[in-house]
Design a protein around this motif. Structure first.
Motif, PDB file in Angstrom:
ATOM      1  N   GLY A  65      37.453  13.893  47.068  1.00 33.51           N
ATOM      2  CA  GLY A  65      38.268  14.900  47.749  1.00 33.51           C
ATOM      3  C   GLY A  65      37.696  15.423  49.048  1.00 33.51           C
ATOM      4  N   ILE A  66      36.516  14.962  49.434  1.00 33.22           N
ATOM      5  CA  ILE A  66      35.872  15.448  50.656  1.00 33.22           C
ATOM      6  C   ILE A  66      36.045  14.424  51.770  1.00 33.22           C
ATOM      7  CG2 ILE A  66      33.704  16.162  51.719  1.00 33.22           C
ATOM      8  CD1 ILE A  66      32.772  17.051  48.952  1.00 33.22           C
ATOM      9  N   SER A  67      36.657  14.846  52.878  1.00 29.40           N
ATOM     10  CA  SER A  67      36.902  13.961  54.012  1.00 29.40           C
ATOM     11  C   SER A  67      35.629  13.757  54.817  1.00 29.40           C
ATOM     12  CB  SER A  67      37.987  14.557  54.913  1.00 29.40           C
ATOM     13  OG  SER A  67      37.993  13.937  56.178  1.00 29.40           O
ATOM     14  N   LEU A  68      35.299  12.495  55.086  1.00 23.23           N
ATOM     15  CA  LEU A  68      34.126  12.213  55.911  1.00 23.23           C
ATOM     16  C   LEU A  68      34.360  12.635  57.355  1.00 23.23           C
ATOM     17  CD1 LEU A  68      33.173   8.790  54.364  1.00 23.23           C
ATOM     18  CD2 LEU A  68      31.859  10.889  54.255  1.00 23.23           C
ATOM     19  N   ILE A  69      35.609  12.518  57.819  1.00 19.32           N
ATOM     20  CA  ILE A  69      35.934  12.958  59.174  1.00 19.32           C
ATOM     21  C   ILE A  69      35.637  14.445  59.320  1.00 19.32           C
ATOM     22  CG2 ILE A  69      37.837  13.453  60.762  1.00 19.32           C
ATOM     23  CD1 ILE A  69      37.035  10.587  60.917  1.00 19.32           C
TER      24      ILE A  69
END
Length: 213
Positions: free
Chosen positions: A178-182
């Motif tokens: 659920g964590i965006s790398l962007i």
């Protein structure tokens, strides 16, 4: 840790980008005619086939390894969009030269991070696919997967792909649990730019690249 996991995930698209073993042949259908998940599977299959055939050679000459990743992996990433999303509000105020320098530096760092972690692949990892979700009138594809290692809880990994005008799919973000790398990169770099400036960030990236070399 996030950057390392990003590289490793891309490499282990191996199990259902691979299903537990290296797929020796690269899909020859043009990318404009295949789906987002097929593009990902094809790319990593080719990388792992090269690694299986040339592991000793690539381990002894990282320049060849970087070139391999640059040739096979980088073209499947929407680099300019990734750079624009990461810089966020700083993109508009950046000069064209700064944008190009940042994009090139981030690409070079990405290549090295990915290349080095390729050798962590053991064949025991698995990536399980779920049906692709299309959004924005079919221009965006979300490829949901689960990254599985023996004896560990599966980690949800979603690949976000953008379809260009020619119908070619490219990756522009990855969400891990659920964590965006962007967004993770943006938050990290945003603070640095506010304190030191964009040129200082670019120089910092280039220093990290030199250290890896």
């Amino acid at each position: 840790v996030t950057r390392r996991f990003f590289s490793y995930q891309f490499a282990t698209r191996a199990s259902a980008w691979l299903s537990g073993c290296v797929l020796a042949c690269f899909v020859s259908t043009p990318y404009a005619q295949i789906s987002a998940d097929e593009m990902i599977h094809s790319t990593v299959s080719r990388v792992l086939a090269e690694l299986a055939d040339r592991r000793v050679e690539l381990e002894s000459d990282f320049a060849l390894l970087y070139a391999l990743v640059d040739e096979i992996v980088v073209p499947q990433i929407a680099l300019q969009k990734v750079s624009r999303l990461i810089l966020g509000r700083h993109w508009k105020g950046a000069s064209e030269a700064q944008r190009e320098r940042f994009t090139r530096s981030f690409k070079d760092l990405l290549i090295r991070s990915y290349a080095i972690t390729m050798f962590e692949y053991t064949g025991k990892e698995e990536l399980r696919y779920s049906p692709v979700e299309l959004k924005n009138d079919g221009r965006i594809a979300v490829v949901p997967t689960q990254f599985v290692m023996p004896g560990q809880t599966p980690v949800p990994v979603a690949y976000y792909c953008l379809r260009g005008k020619a119908g070619i799919w490219k990756i522009y973000d990855i969400q891990i649990d659920g964590i965006s790398l962007i967004i993770s990169y943006r938050n990290q770099y945003d603070q640095y730019i506010d304190t030191h400036g964009l040129d200082a960030l670019i120089e910092s990236l280039q220093s990290k690249i030199a250290e890896i070399n």
